[in-house]
Design a protein around this motif. Structure first.
Motif, PDB file in Angstrom:
ATOM      1  N   TRP A 140       0.679  -1.100  -0.052  1.00  7.44           N
ATOM      2  CA  TRP A 140      -0.015   0.034  -0.060  1.00  7.44           C
ATOM      3  C   TRP A 140       0.876   1.082   0.023  1.00  7.44           C
ATOM      4  N   THR A 141       2.141   1.056  -0.158  1.00  3.88           N
ATOM      5  CA  THR A 141       3.022   2.487   0.199  1.00  3.88           C
ATOM      6  C   THR A 141       2.950   3.297  -1.426  1.00  3.88           C
ATOM      7  N   GLY A 142       2.392   2.753  -2.444  1.00  2.21           N
ATOM      8  CA  GLY A 142       2.352   3.648  -3.609  1.00  2.21           C
ATOM      9  C   GLY A 142       2.959   3.223  -4.616  1.00  2.21           C
TER      10      GLY A 142
ATOM     11  N   ALA B  54       5.269  10.429  -1.810  1.00  2.00           N
ATOM     12  CA  ALA B  54       4.052  10.000  -1.500  1.00  2.00           C
ATOM     13  C   ALA B  54       2.741  10.751  -1.921  1.00  2.00           C
TER      14      ALA B  54
ATOM     15  N   ARG C 260      -0.488   8.558   3.547  1.00  2.00           N
ATOM     16  CA  ARG C 260       0.327   7.740   3.200  1.00  2.00           C
ATOM     17  C   ARG C 260       1.873   7.915   3.533  1.00  2.00           C
ATOM     18  N   ARG C 261       2.184   9.374   3.566  1.00  2.00           N
ATOM     19  CA  ARG C 261       3.385   9.716   3.884  1.00  2.00           C
ATOM     20  C   ARG C 261       3.555   9.633   5.588  1.00  2.00           C
TER      21      ARG C 261
END
Length: 85
Positions: free
Chosen positions: A28-30, A49, A54-55
Motif C-alpha cells: 500500500w506504499t504507493g 508519496a 500515506r507519507r
C-alpha cells in the motif's frame, strides 16, 4: 539485570534491507519508488508519496522495525500528472 541480555541491533545495511523489504511487501506504499539510507540506525526516506496520510503511514511502518532509532521522512507530495493545456 536483564537475564537475556541486550537485544542485538542490526547493522545499517541489514536495517536498510529490512526497511526496503517492509516497504515492498506492505502493498500500500504507493507507486513511487522510495529511496532508503540508514546511518547509525537513523533511517532516511527519499522520494514521493501521493498523500500526507500515506507519507505518515510509511513513517510509522518504518518506525516499528526493530533497530530503527529514528526516521527522517524526506518524502515529498507527488506532482500531479501533466495533462497539457
Amino acid at each position: 539485570v536483564d537475564p537475556i541480555g541486550p537485544i542485538p541491533t542490526p547493522d545499517d545495511e541489514t536495517l536498510r534491507e529490512q526497511v526496503e523489504t517492509a516497504l515492498r511487501t506492505a502493498g500500500w506504499t504507493g507507486t513511487f519508488p522510495i529511496g532508503v539510507s540508514v546511518t547509525d540506525g537513523v533511517v532516511h526516506l527519499w522520494g514521493f508519496a501521493d498523500s500526507e496520510a500515506r507519507r505518515t503511514a510509511i513513517r510509522v511502518l518504518v518506525e516499528e522495525i526493530q533497530g530503527v532509532r529514528r526516521v527522517e521522512n524526506h518524502l515529498k507530495p507527488s506532482l500531479p500528472a501533466y495533462g497539457g493545456l
